[in-house]
Write an enzyme that holds these catalytic residues in place. Structure first.
Site, short mmCIF file in Angstrom:
data_model
loop_
_atom_site.label_atom_id
_atom_site.label_comp_id
_atom_site.label_asym_id
_atom_site.label_seq_id
_atom_site.Cartn_x
_atom_site.Cartn_y
_atom_site.Cartn_z
N ARG A 154 0.76 -1.18 -0.07
CA ARG A 154 0.12 0.03 -0.01
C ARG A 154 1.02 1.40 0.17
NH1 ARG A 154 -2.00 -3.44 4.12
NH2 ARG A 154 -4.08 -4.33 3.68
N LYS A 178 -2.31 -2.17 8.06
CA LYS A 178 -3.34 -1.60 8.79
C LYS A 178 -3.46 -2.16 10.17
CE LYS A 178 -6.13 -0.64 4.55
NZ LYS A 178 -7.59 -1.04 3.93
N HIS A 249 -2.08 2.36 -6.02
CA HIS A 249 -2.62 0.97 -5.80
C HIS A 249 -2.84 0.21 -7.15
CE1 HIS A 249 -4.51 -0.11 -2.04
NE2 HIS A 249 -5.60 -0.73 -2.64
N ARG A 252 -0.13 -2.36 -6.81
CA ARG A 252 -0.59 -3.40 -5.86
C ARG A 252 -1.54 -4.35 -6.76
NH1 ARG A 252 -0.94 -4.72 -0.28
NH2 ARG A 252 -3.32 -4.92 0.37
N HIS A 275 -4.12 -8.99 3.57
CA HIS A 275 -5.52 -8.82 3.58
C HIS A 275 -5.99 -9.65 4.86
CE1 HIS A 275 -5.89 -8.20 -1.11
NE2 HIS A 275 -5.66 -7.17 -0.27
N TYR A 284 -8.99 -10.76 -7.35
CA TYR A 284 -7.92 -10.96 -8.42
C TYR A 284 -8.08 -12.37 -9.17
CZ TYR A 284 -5.82 -7.27 -5.73
OH TYR A 284 -5.39 -6.19 -5.14
#
Length: 306
Positions: A154, A178, A249, A252, A275, A284
């Site tokens: 990110r 995160k 992004h 990514r 994730h 994806y």
């Protein structure tokens, strides 16, 4: 003229001239902004006389979105309004009206799976090759974009990456994602090579206190902002002749898509990307199917024209 009127006038010029949006899109954005201004006005009159565009918080925006739902506004329209508000605060941040973006964590309602834009390996190489290494920040930018793509970071993880978290011998980097969750991500030899080349230039930068361990530094000796990385990518994509609407992004997304196309396990991709849920990574698989469909359309003999 009230300060808010002056800000909105400048914002209109920004989206008309710099963003080159169509006039009907501009009017839609301004109408959405009017909804936010009405919310602020009602809050002022009821309990918060000092509330303004500049001191609005994430909590205030959540309340604003909740009111949109209460008014019966559909999810797609809510998403458009939130998109317009995000665009407005991006402008406020660029022009220095605010120092932090309260819309950063604001999520749009789910309105179906949207397959994100991805770059081909050739397009990634074209962007990297478009960087002028004779410029002071050239090698930094090349190393930075190589890391962004090679590790699927990110942009927030990229700009906070520390030199001490790059393990050259082991070929791993430690990333803080995160919720301050840390993960180890493999890093490619080309990315490590570009970092080593960049360190010569980095040693010439006068580093500000508190940023000594930040890997990618601005010319002022501080961490780069996410907006700066966004602009660097936009500029290099333009120089490379790429017309796709890309952002940090996109690198990514491209990282994950290329891994999947190469046969990587979805669970491994989830771990590398940080994730929380495998369902986030599963988008994806949609990209991969779309890629295969396009390959068949473009290359199968039954689909060839003429």
């Amino acid at each position: 003229m009230k300060e808010s009127d002056n800000i909105i006038r400048k914002y209109k010029q920004f989206i008309l001239l710099e963003k080159s949006l169509a006039s009907n899109t501009v009017e839609a954005y301004l109408q959405d902004l009017d909804k936010l201004l009405s919310f602020i006005q009602s809050e002022r009159e009821s309990r918060r006389p000092d509330l303004s565009l500049q001191n609005l918080t994430y909590g205030d925006l959540q309340q604003f979105v909740a009111q949109l739902k209460d008014q019966g506004i559909q999810a797609r329209s809510q998403a458009r309004i939130i998109s317009g508000i995000k665009s407005f605060y991006y402008f406020l941040l660029l022009d220095g009206y605010v120092t932090a973006d309260p819309t950063e964590l604001l999520e749009s309602p789910k309105i179906g799976t949207k397959i994100p834009e991805v770059l081909t390996v050739g397009e990634i190489n074209d962007i990297l090759d478009s960087i002028d290494l004779s410029q002071p920040e050239g090698q930094r930018n090349r190393a930075m974009l190589e890391v962004l793509y090679s590790c699927g970071l990110r942009v927030s993880e990229l700009v906070t990456l520390r030199y001490s978290d790059v393990f050259f011998e082991e070929e791993f980097i430690k990333v803080e994602g995160k919720g301050s969750k840390q993960r180890l991500v493999p890093i490619s030899q080309p990315a490590l090579h570009e970092i080593k080349n960049y360190l010569y230039d980095r040693n010439l930068v006068k580093v500000k206190k508190g940023f000594e361990d930040i890997l990618f530094l601005s010319r002022r000796g501080t961490a780069l902002s996410r907006i700066m990385v966004f602009h660097i990518i936009k500029q290099q994509a333009e120089l490379a002749g790429i017309r796709k609407n890309i952002s940090p992004h996109t690198f990514r997304h491209s990282f994950a898509t290329h891994l999947l196309q190469g046969g990587a396990d979805l669970r491994a991709i989830q771990l590398m990307m940080g994730h929380e849920s495998i369902s986030t990574t599963e988008i994806y698989t949609h990209i991969d199917r779309e890629f295969l469909r396009e390959e068949i359309i473009n290359h199968h003999p039954r689909n060839r024209k003429g």
